[in-house]
Design an enzyme around this catalytic site. Structure first.
Site, PDB file in Angstrom:
ATOM      1  N   ASN A  59       0.818  -1.221   0.000  1.00 16.74           N
ATOM      2  CA  ASN A  59       0.000   0.000   0.000  1.00 16.74           C
ATOM      3  C   ASN A  59       0.852   1.272   0.000  1.00 16.74           C
ATOM      4  O   ASN A  59       0.308   2.389  -0.021  1.00 16.74           O
ATOM      5  CB  ASN A  59      -0.979   0.011   1.176  1.00 16.74           C
ATOM      6  N   ASP A  65      -4.316  -2.362  -0.515  1.00 15.99           N
ATOM      7  CA  ASP A  65      -4.304  -2.805   0.875  1.00 15.99           C
ATOM      8  C   ASP A  65      -4.885  -4.213   0.983  1.00 15.99           C
ATOM      9  O   ASP A  65      -5.892  -4.527   0.329  1.00 15.99           O
ATOM     10  CB  ASP A  65      -5.138  -1.832   1.719  1.00 15.99           C
ATOM     11  N   PHE A 100       5.068 -10.007   4.301  1.00 18.19           N
ATOM     12  CA  PHE A 100       5.797  -9.009   5.082  1.00 18.19           C
ATOM     13  C   PHE A 100       4.900  -7.868   5.551  1.00 18.19           C
ATOM     14  O   PHE A 100       5.309  -7.102   6.424  1.00 18.19           O
ATOM     15  CB  PHE A 100       6.920  -8.378   4.244  1.00 18.19           C
ATOM     16  N   THR A 120       8.548 -12.313  14.113  1.00 20.56           N
ATOM     17  CA  THR A 120       9.497 -11.556  14.929  1.00 20.56           C
ATOM     18  C   THR A 120       9.843 -12.324  16.193  1.00 20.56           C
ATOM     19  O   THR A 120       8.987 -13.040  16.747  1.00 20.56           O
ATOM     20  CB  THR A 120       8.912 -10.181  15.314  1.00 20.56           C
ATOM     21  N   TYR A 165       2.720  -5.107  19.321  1.00 17.70           N
ATOM     22  CA  TYR A 165       3.287  -5.551  18.042  1.00 17.70           C
ATOM     23  C   TYR A 165       3.587  -7.045  18.079  1.00 17.70           C
ATOM     24  O   TYR A 165       3.152  -7.811  17.215  1.00 17.70           O
ATOM     25  CB  TYR A 165       4.547  -4.748  17.719  1.00 17.70           C
ATOM     26  N   LYS A 190       1.760 -10.295  15.993  1.00 18.00           N
ATOM     27  CA  LYS A 190       2.520 -11.258  15.185  1.00 18.00           C
ATOM     28  C   LYS A 190       2.269 -12.690  15.667  1.00 18.00           C
ATOM     29  O   LYS A 190       2.136 -13.619  14.858  1.00 18.00           O
ATOM     30  CB  LYS A 190       4.011 -10.931  15.234  1.00 18.00           C
ATOM     31  N   ASP A 228      13.254  -2.862  27.963  1.00 17.04           N
ATOM     32  CA  ASP A 228      14.400  -3.289  27.155  1.00 17.04           C
ATOM     33  C   ASP A 228      15.183  -4.384  27.881  1.00 17.04           C
ATOM     34  O   ASP A 228      15.880  -4.099  28.863  1.00 17.04           O
ATOM     35  CB  ASP A 228      15.342  -2.103  26.900  1.00 17.04           C
TER      36      ASP A 228
END
Length: 332
Positions: A32, A50, A72, A116, A140, A144, A284
């Site tokens: 897109n 899309d 992807f 991921t 996120y 996934k 983190d």
């Protein structure tokens, strides 16, 4: 028969297109252009649209003989996913549902998924193994993981076979010099460091230097983007042999600290790069490195560009040639 690459105008997707082109594959690209760039597509037929537009997807599948998909297309900014999780569920999860449904309608039963290592969350072990628990710490990673689970149930119900590839940090640029990394906003360490080397940023922020690592900064796994692209193509080839669904980690075999990345960038660029120590960012982990033994043994994946210096040099060459990103800068 063609390979459909969704998100094929993006950073890793465009390198997968280049890898497929080198192997003489017929390629169809769907993007897109929200984050992708038309100029990054070096082969195949590009459709701009899309995945959530089912009429658009129907056109793509009707006009092409597709036998496999490399997927992807997804939003991938961790911070944004925590501020706007609805966007990530709608684009990543619903977009994938639309794609899988259309694949079933057209009897396309092979998909390679760009997942991921964020699906693991805080690691139980280092390096992370495919059998470790999956407990994402951000929206996120959660989307996934939901996409992976959706594929599993489509396999159970419809015989759709998938390979999910989990990895951390793609870096570098294609050896041709034609494609590289151009995100807006940029969130990846290596291009941010190189932007500082180019004078486009006053400094690079180092978020914490009191971690339990050798130099106190976080350690991450970096893989050359072309090696990642090759893994996706090998996964397509494996599915074409009739292999069952699988999940593989992709890792470089070792991690590099933030300070190591900056020091090597200084060496490669021969520029002063100012680093400013700032407080830790929430969430983190100290070390994130993925084991890739299964991918090496079962996919025959053998990364060729393991040296961090070479990875950074390839990225630097592209950024020097394209200091403002792709020529013209407009994604269209």
């Amino acid at each position: 028969m063609a390979v459909l690459v969704t998100g094929g105008a993006g950073y890793i997707g465009s390198h997968a297109v280049a890898s497929l082109k080198e192997r003489g594959e017929e390629i169809v690209v769907v993007d897109n252009l929200e984050q992708g760039h038309r100029a990054a597509v070096t082969g195949g037929k590009l459709y701009v649209g899309d995945l959530r537009d089912k009429d658009f997807l129907e056109t793509v599948f009707k006009e092409n003989s597709i036998d496999a998909v490399i997927h992807f297309a997804a939003n991938s900014l961790v911070g944004e996913s925590m501020q706007n999780p609805g966007k990530y569920y709608h684009n990543n999860v619903y977009g994938t549902l639309c794609l899988l449904e259309k694949m079933i309608e057209h009897n396309v039963l092979k998909i390679v998924f760009s997942s991921t290592a964020a699906t693991y969350g805080e690691p139980e072990n280092v390096p992370i193994d495919e059998y470790d628990r999956t407990l994402p710490t951000n929206a996120y990673g959660e989307t996934k993981l939901a996409m992976e689970k959706m594929m599993k149930w489509f396999d159970v119900a419809h015989g759709l076979k998938f390979v999910s590839l989990r990895y951390f940090n793609a870096a570098g640029a294609h050896e041709s010099g034609l494609i590289g990394e151009d995100h807006n906003p940029e969130s990846h360490l290596i291009p941010i460091v190189l932007q500082a080397a180019l004078g486009q940023r006053p400094h690079i922020s180092v978020f914490g230097e009191d971690y339990d690592t050798e130099d106190g900064t976080c350690i991450r796994d970096y893989i050359h983007v072309s090696d990642l692209a090759d893994a996706h193509v090998l996964a397509v080839e494996r599915l074409r042999t009739g292999a069952d669904s699988s999940i593989y980690n992709l890792g470089n075999g070792q991690g590099f600290s933030v300070k190591q990345v900056i020091d090597i960038a200084r060496l490669v660029t021969e520029r002063e790069i100012k680093a400013v120590i700032e407080p830790r960012r929430s969430g983190d982990p100290a070390v994130l490195v993925a084991a890739s033994n299964r991918a090496r043994s079962e996919l025959g994946w053998n990364p060729k560009r393991n040296k961090l210096e070479d990875i950074i040099r390839s990225a630097w060459n592209w950024h020097v040639a394209n200091p403002q990103g792709y020529k013209g800068k407009t994604q269209e």
